[in-house]
Design an enzyme around this catalytic site. Sequence first.
Site, PDB file in Angstrom:
ATOM      1  N   HIS A 146      35.553  41.683  48.318  1.00 31.44           N
ATOM      2  CA  HIS A 146      35.743  42.326  47.017  1.00 31.44           C
ATOM      3  C   HIS A 146      36.131  43.795  47.153  1.00 31.44           C
ATOM      4  CE1 HIS A 146      34.013  38.672  45.537  1.00 31.44           C
ATOM      5  NE2 HIS A 146      32.847  38.906  46.098  1.00 31.44           N
ATOM      6  N   ASP A 194      22.726  36.264  45.841  1.00 30.06           N
ATOM      7  CA  ASP A 194      22.407  37.688  45.819  1.00 30.06           C
ATOM      8  C   ASP A 194      21.017  37.931  45.225  1.00 30.06           C
ATOM      9  OD1 ASP A 194      24.815  38.369  46.964  1.00 30.06           O
ATOM     10  OD2 ASP A 194      25.820  38.700  45.054  1.00 30.06           O
ATOM     11  N   HIS A 253      35.136  34.642  43.271  1.00 27.77           N
ATOM     12  CA  HIS A 253      35.097  33.901  44.532  1.00 27.77           C
ATOM     13  C   HIS A 253      36.042  32.706  44.485  1.00 27.77           C
ATOM     14  CE1 HIS A 253      31.055  35.718  43.872  1.00 27.77           C
ATOM     15  NE2 HIS A 253      31.338  36.223  45.063  1.00 27.77           N
ATOM     16  N   THR A 269      71.021  53.967  43.602  1.00 29.01           N
ATOM     17  CA  THR A 269      71.886  54.931  44.262  1.00 29.01           C
ATOM     18  C   THR A 269      73.276  54.961  43.643  1.00 29.01           C
ATOM     19  OG1 THR A 269      70.677  54.583  46.318  1.00 29.01           O
ATOM     20  CG2 THR A 269      72.817  55.631  46.491  1.00 29.01           C
TER      21      THR A 269
END
Length: 593
Positions: free
Chosen positions: A65, A118, A226, A457
């Site tokens: 991440h 987590d 994820h 250009t």
Amino acid sequence: MASQGKKLINDPNDVVTEYIEGLVATYPGLQYLDGFPQIKVVLQANVSPSTFDKVAVISGGGAGHEPAHAGYVGPGMLTAAVSGDVFASPPVDSILAAIRAVTGSKGCVLIVTNYTGDRLNFGLAVEQAKSEGYIIEMVIVGDDCALPLRRGIVGRRGLAGTVLVNKVAGAAAAAGLPVTEVVAEAKHAAELVGTMGVALSVCTLPGQPTSGRLGTDKMELGLGIHGEAGAAVVDLQPVDLVVSHVLNQILVNEAAYVPITGGSNVVLMINGLGATPLMELMIAARKAVRELQGVHGLAVDRVYTGSFMTSLDMAGFSITVIKSEQAILDRLDAPTKAPCWPVGTKASVGVRPPVKVPVPLNPSSSRNSEIVSRPPVLTKYGFILEAAIEAAAKEVVSMKDCLNEWDTKVGDGDCGTTMERGATAVIEDTKNRYPLNDAAETLYEMSTTIRSVMGGTSGILYAIICQAAYTILKGHSEPTPREWANALAASIDAVSKYGGAHAGYRTMLDALIPASNTLNERLDAGDNPVTAFVTSAEAAMIGADSTKNMRAQAGRSSYISPDLLVSVPDPGAMAAASWYKAAALSVASNLKP
């Protein structure tokens, strides 16, 4: 069959540790714990628990991440960041190592995204740290607005809004607040923030095959960071419609994800998911600001646009909106040395100035505005000039496909398209804007036309050609053949001076230089000027054709293998020779020698 994803990596098993090594090598204010590969922790340099007199703020989660979360380590934001393997929660021992490395007497706050792994790993680390005597608390961030408020015991996923919560907590800690108040501010910020993501592709994990789940004409709303499935797969839509849908989902959904109503102030974050160009993110930001202000009646205090919490190489973006109370704004504006926190989003003094300012006018106001228009009646000279311009421009338009085909082989494939754009604009302005009875002023206006509509250009080179010729012919409404020859030579000199090309470099000059030399030679020899013009046009064509055998030394062709250039003429040279010849033949047909 899915193909192997292409990555600029070494061993897929080493991507996280090698990323951390590179990050710390880049930013001297960062260090990492010497515990690879099990312990992957980035911390502020020279922070010691025995001397650190602020609350430590730690965040983290699975890798993939970036820049979250290690990129937000620094004074004023995170004290440390803990990383697991790609998309895998860090183990308890890594989290404990981070806590022990930076937590002093003031305690520690963990900011954790709402994913089961987590919550469990950080939660166990908190309990272990408490048993060791640490003052420690944990704040869970679940800002996802794509899915229902509760899905069993899981709840909303933690997304890019976590970065804003990290900043609020870090600034509060840097201000010297105790753990309880840092926690209170972080929790309050987490309650005010909502996020939803949109993906055009699924991310590819290092060493794994590329997923083909989303086709070329599909996009996924609410895709997880994820790669987990989102709320819906839909047909690809213009970004303005996507932004409107996402903001409606965040702000007016019956689930009432965030306590934001009309008249509120907000902070907006447009977050790239890893493979989205900044251009596309800014286009989304443009629409989001207008939508928040005009449709939802919200004042936008700050806009953060960039890649803040990604999903490896996922194409797409997420939108985060947080209610902008003054205390929140103060924390977001507080200084930090975290390397990846965006800077420059706050007006330097007072109220932000208007986003648009008038285009400054040409200071040479002495140019008579009446002259910049087509005369009601053309002189014979003006008629011949008009016919030559139109013939040259129409020749360029007719060559579009041929020029593009050549340019596809030796350049970027758009020479014909660019030249046609300029030629078409010249044709249109010839009808109503050019002061055709004055050749010099017509060249000046052609320069304006070309530089306004032709990109790249080619556009600027042709604007230089017209401007340089105007400088020579200024004040001469009906230039003599010799004056035209001098103007052509001056234009070539200007292109060479600013573009760097010379004869033999495989550019438009390989057509124009022979034309100029031949024109001057035939005029010196006493040839009829019209005959000299036509003869010089043949020299231009021969010069352009000779570029087939030249090695490119300027332009994009110079990057291409010489073997690929053989037998293909330079498109710019062919275009120049062709319009020059068309103009010469037009003059010859209207002004018989």
